[in-house]
Design an enzyme around this catalytic site. Structure first.
Site, PDB file in Angstrom:
ATOM      1  N   ASN A  63       0.870  -1.175   0.000  1.00 22.89           N
ATOM      2  CA  ASN A  63       0.000   0.000   0.000  1.00 22.89           C
ATOM      3  C   ASN A  63       0.912   1.231   0.000  1.00 22.89           C
ATOM      4  OD1 ASN A  63      -1.759   2.065   0.501  1.00 22.89           O
ATOM      5  ND2 ASN A  63      -2.673   1.153   2.328  1.00 22.89           N
TER       6      ASN A  63
ATOM      7  N   LYS B 139       3.165   0.855   3.244  1.00 19.28           N
ATOM      8  CA  LYS B 139       2.839  -0.193   4.219  1.00 19.28           C
ATOM      9  C   LYS B 139       2.907  -1.525   3.500  1.00 19.28           C
ATOM     10  CE  LYS B 139      -0.656   2.392   6.653  1.00 19.28           C
ATOM     11  NZ  LYS B 139      -2.071   2.506   6.740  1.00 19.28           N
TER      12      LYS B 139
ATOM     13  N   ARG C  48      -2.593  -2.135  -3.451  1.00 16.92           N
ATOM     14  CA  ARG C  48      -3.792  -1.324  -3.232  1.00 16.92           C
ATOM     15  C   ARG C  48      -3.714  -0.131  -4.189  1.00 16.92           C
ATOM     16  NH1 ARG C  48      -4.829   3.383   0.893  1.00 16.92           N
ATOM     17  NH2 ARG C  48      -7.034   3.657   0.529  1.00 16.92           N
TER      18      ARG C  48
ATOM     19  N   HIS D 139     -12.789   3.238   0.278  1.00 25.41           N
ATOM     20  CA  HIS D 139     -12.758   2.239   1.372  1.00 25.41           C
ATOM     21  C   HIS D 139     -13.453   0.945   0.945  1.00 25.41           C
ATOM     22  CE1 HIS D 139     -12.661   5.623   4.662  1.00 25.41           C
ATOM     23  NE2 HIS D 139     -11.430   5.215   4.396  1.00 25.41           N
TER      24      HIS D 139
ATOM     25  N   HIS E 226     -17.229   2.465   8.345  1.00 24.27           N
ATOM     26  CA  HIS E 226     -15.766   2.494   8.442  1.00 24.27           C
ATOM     27  C   HIS E 226     -15.395   3.851   9.032  1.00 24.27           C
ATOM     28  CE1 HIS E 226     -11.579   1.614   6.865  1.00 24.27           C
ATOM     29  NE2 HIS E 226     -11.514   2.895   7.162  1.00 24.27           N
TER      30      HIS E 226
ATOM     31  N   ASN F 165      -9.447   7.628  10.351  1.00 28.26           N
ATOM     32  CA  ASN F 165      -9.133   9.027  10.030  1.00 28.26           C
ATOM     33  C   ASN F 165     -10.054   9.510   8.926  1.00 28.26           C
ATOM     34  OD1 ASN F 165      -7.047   9.812  11.804  1.00 28.26           O
ATOM     35  ND2 ASN F 165      -5.696   8.381  10.743  1.00 28.26           N
ATOM     36  N   GLY F 166     -10.194   8.656   7.897  1.00 34.07           N
ATOM     37  CA  GLY F 166     -11.238   8.886   6.897  1.00 34.07           C
ATOM     38  C   GLY F 166     -12.446   8.054   7.320  1.00 34.07           C
TER      39      GLY F 166
ATOM     40  N   ARG G 114     -11.379  16.234   7.565  1.00 34.42           N
ATOM     41  CA  ARG G 114     -12.185  16.566   6.381  1.00 34.42           C
ATOM     42  C   ARG G 114     -13.610  16.948   6.789  1.00 34.42           C
ATOM     43  NH1 ARG G 114     -10.891  11.137   3.208  1.00 34.42           N
ATOM     44  NH2 ARG G 114      -9.015  10.898   4.467  1.00 34.42           N
TER      45      ARG G 114
ATOM     46  N   ARG H 146      -9.009  10.067  20.205  1.00 32.12           N
ATOM     47  CA  ARG H 146      -8.672   9.843  21.614  1.00 32.12           C
ATOM     48  C   ARG H 146      -8.483  11.172  22.340  1.00 32.12           C
ATOM     49  NH1 ARG H 146      -4.564   5.350  19.622  1.00 32.12           N
ATOM     50  NH2 ARG H 146      -4.501   6.959  18.027  1.00 32.12           N
TER      51      ARG H 146
ATOM     52  N   GLY I 244     -10.236   2.340  13.017  1.00 31.88           N
ATOM     53  CA  GLY I 244      -9.707   2.812  14.307  1.00 31.88           C
ATOM     54  C   GLY I 244     -10.752   3.214  15.328  1.00 31.88           C
TER      55      GLY I 244
ATOM     56  N   GLY J 140     -14.237   2.953  14.951  1.00 32.96           N
ATOM     57  CA  GLY J 140     -15.326   1.971  14.980  1.00 32.96           C
ATOM     58  C   GLY J 140     -14.986   0.717  15.761  1.00 32.96           C
TER      59      GLY J 140
ATOM     60  N   ASN K 154     -12.667   0.612  18.217  1.00 35.20           N
ATOM     61  CA  ASN K 154     -12.131   0.859  19.559  1.00 35.20           C
ATOM     62  C   ASN K 154     -12.977   1.700  20.492  1.00 35.20           C
ATOM     63  OD1 ASN K 154      -9.454  -0.447  19.511  1.00 35.20           O
ATOM     64  ND2 ASN K 154      -9.162   0.915  17.753  1.00 35.20           N
TER      65      ASN K 154
ATOM     66  N   GLU L 264      -8.022  -5.003   5.297  1.00 36.09           N
ATOM     67  CA  GLU L 264      -7.949  -4.725   3.864  1.00 36.09           C
ATOM     68  C   GLU L 264      -6.820  -5.523   3.213  1.00 36.09           C
ATOM     69  OE1 GLU L 264      -8.215  -0.684   5.414  1.00 36.09           O
ATOM     70  OE2 GLU L 264      -8.952  -0.098   3.436  1.00 36.09           O
TER      71      GLU L 264
HETATM   72  P1  ADP Z   1      -6.780   5.304   8.889  1.00 40.30           P
HETATM   73  O1  ADP Z   1      -8.038   5.818   8.250  1.00 40.30           O
HETATM   74  O2  ADP Z   1      -5.627   6.263   8.769  1.00 40.30           O
HETATM   75  O3  ADP Z   1      -6.448   3.880   8.556  1.00 40.30           O
HETATM   76  P2  ADP Z   1      -7.447   4.272  11.511  1.00 40.30           P
HETATM   77  O4  ADP Z   1      -8.452   3.304  11.015  1.00 40.30           O
HETATM   78  O5  ADP Z   1      -6.187   3.752  12.103  1.00 40.30           O
HETATM   79  O6  ADP Z   1      -7.106   5.376  10.445  1.00 40.30           O
HETATM   80  O7  ADP Z   1      -8.189   5.184  12.613  1.00 40.30           O
HETATM   81  C1  ADP Z   1      -7.552   6.251  13.250  1.00 40.30           C
HETATM   82  C2  ADP Z   1      -8.536   6.861  14.246  1.00 40.30           C
HETATM   83  O8  ADP Z   1      -8.904   5.867  15.211  1.00 40.30           O
HETATM   84  C3  ADP Z   1      -7.953   8.048  15.021  1.00 40.30           C
HETATM   85  O9  ADP Z   1      -8.886   9.103  15.071  1.00 40.30           O
HETATM   86  C4  ADP Z   1      -7.787   7.468  16.416  1.00 40.30           C
HETATM   87  O10 ADP Z   1      -7.951   8.446  17.399  1.00 40.30           O
HETATM   88  C5  ADP Z   1      -8.920   6.482  16.491  1.00 40.30           C
HETATM   89  N1  ADP Z   1      -8.708   5.532  17.582  1.00 40.30           N
HETATM   90  C6  ADP Z   1      -7.747   4.595  17.707  1.00 40.30           C
HETATM   91  N2  ADP Z   1      -7.861   3.956  18.897  1.00 40.30           N
HETATM   92  C7  ADP Z   1      -8.911   4.541  19.548  1.00 40.30           C
HETATM   93  C8  ADP Z   1      -9.541   4.367  20.827  1.00 40.30           C
HETATM   94  N3  ADP Z   1      -9.099   3.467  21.687  1.00 40.30           N
HETATM   95  N4  ADP Z   1     -10.600   5.151  21.125  1.00 40.30           N
HETATM   96  C9  ADP Z   1     -11.046   6.070  20.261  1.00 40.30           C
HETATM   97  N5  ADP Z   1     -10.501   6.288  19.055  1.00 40.30           N
HETATM   98  C10 ADP Z   1      -9.459   5.549  18.694  1.00 40.30           C
END
Ligand code: ADP
Length: 399
Positions: A7, A14, A91, A180, A208, A211-212, A241, A285, A331, A333, A335, A384
């Site tokens: 990727n 990555k 990707r 996505h 999903h 970040n996005g 965004r 976070r 991230g 969704g 966590n 992915e």
């Molecule tokens: P990308 O779209 O770059 O792949 P990720 O899927 O890794 O991003 O998601 C990143 C997001 O997930 C960030 O906003 C981060 O704060 C959030 N995140 C990661 N762990 C947690 C957590 N424990 N609680 C809340 N948000 C989290």
């Protein structure tokens, strides 16, 4: 077959090597600061020390050379030689209207990916550079392109045509493409498997949230709508965004305040969303922590985010004539229990009931609805890379 998944971003790369006999990820790596001072490759293997290369990597070809060296390093002892890599899956962000499925890469495919540069000027160029570098270094290894847009090519016209002069679609390809796709496809297939159902019988809303952020309405295994659009800027609010806003804001700022199109681009893509409203961070976070301390703008950012996602879930349940299961991934969704709960608040009329204890579990496949809930809600970690590797092997094994 051992499959390398690549990727490639503009200054990062990555990678994962996956043993497709077992679908086990053997190694994961990240190269950062390609073409910038301080290039670094970090490779991880479960139960072993990290393997790090800090050397000047002026371009992607050098970075990929280092990746191949890292894969055969004696400390990690993953593979003895590059010949053990049976295929490479890349990707690729944008496949335009041409690609509704993954494809074996040849010169013609590479040309078509190049044709899509105008649609994804930030993403497709580094993807192409990555493919070219790999082809040069591994000329005999088959390579596959897996497109972020492909899964959404099943959307009906009423979902993807923008209500603009129709010529703009015909002439310039302006329409909703959605992104996505690999993640939405993975989690929708996974949820069908977890529930022991045929995906053809399911109405799924996939969320999903990373970040996005994007949502998709997946009916009978096909994406029938998704929230991102012509670019990944559309849809729900995201980390930096804006998501969809009234487009007149753009002409207003340009006319009244002399903003340039680059200023606008920067504002909408980098300074808006959760960061723009909270003034704190784009990282959930940080914003959650600030909101808990009483920071009103952090709370407002979260309130807007939850509202947008909630409205999108309801809309997709509506267009599918109901929903059987709602899935959270990526991230946030995977966590954030509070985000999941807030994104669903008020939607109980759809027929689900959340179990707070289940919802507090994070980062694994987990039902978060009660056993008696008519509509199910799950968190499913996305993968992915595995999806890319699966498509790669499927195509390569037909060669
Ligand atoms: P990308 O779209 O770059 O792949 P990720 O899927 O890794 O991003 O998601 C990143 C997001 O997930 C960030 O906003 C981060 O704060 C959030 N995140 C990661 N762990 C947690 C957590 N424990 N609680 C809340 N948000 C989290």
């Amino acid at each position: 077959m051992k499959t390398l998944v690549i990727n490639c971003g503009s200054s990062s790369l990555k990678y994962q090597l996956i043993d497709m006999e077992t679908e086990e990820s053997l190694v994961q790596g990240l190269v950062e600061r390609i073409g910038i001072d301080g290039s670094i490759l970090t490779q991880k293997v479960e139960g072993k020390n990290k393997y790090v290369i800090e050397e000047n990597m002026p371009n992607h070809k050098t970075a990929i050379k280092h990746v191949l060296n890292a894969l055969v390093n004696k400390e990690h002892n993953i593979i003895e030689s590059m010949d053990e890599i049976g295929a490479v899956g890349h990707r690729v962000v944008h496949g335009g209207e041409k690609y509704s499925h993954s494809v074996i890469i040849d010169n013609e495919v590479l040309e078509s990916i190049r044709d899509c540069i105008s649609l994804a000027p930030l993403h497709n160029p580094p993807n192409i550079i990555g493919i070219e570098a790999c082809r040069e270094l591994m000329p005999n290894t088959p390579m596959v392109a897996v497109f972020d847009t492909a899964f959404h090519q099943t959307m009906p016209k009423e979902a993807y045509i923008c209500p603009l002069p129709y010529e703009l679609y015909e002439k310039y390809g302006i329409r909703k493409y959605g992104f996505h796709g690999t993640s939405h496809m993975y989690v929708s297939q996974k949820i069908a498997e977890v529930m022991g159902k045929d995906i053809k019988d399911l109405k799924i809303v996939t969320c999903h949230l990373g970040n996005g952020c994007s949502l998709a309405a997946v009916k009978g295994g096909k994406s029938i709508d998704t929230s991102m659009g012509f670019t990944p800027l559309a849809g729900v609010m995201m980390g930096t965004r804006s998501g969809s806003i009234d487009p007149s804001v753009i002409s207003f700022l340009m006319e009244q305040y002399d903003y340039t199109i680059n200023d606008i681009d920067e504002i909408l893509n980098k300074k808006s969303g959760v960061l723009g409203i909270s003034g704190v961070s784009s990282d959930f976070r940080d914003v959650l922590a600030e909101s808990e301390k009483g920071n009103k703008r952090a709370k407002l950012a979260l309130d807007i985010f939850h509202y947008k996602v909630r409205a999108q879930i309801a809309a997709y349940a509506g267009i599918m004539g109901g929903v059987d299961v709602i899935v959270f991934t990526a991230g946030i969704g995977e966590n954030s229990a509070i985000t999941r709960k807030e994104c669903l608040r008020g939607l109980e009329f759809l027929g689900f009931e959340i179990d707070d204890e289940r919802n507090s579990i994070r980062g694994k496949i987990q039902e978060i609805s009660t056993d008696t809930s008519k509509v199910k809600v799950y968190e499913i970690p996305t993968n992915e890379e595995l999806m890319i590797a699966r498509d790669t092997v499927k195509l390569v094994s037909k060669l």
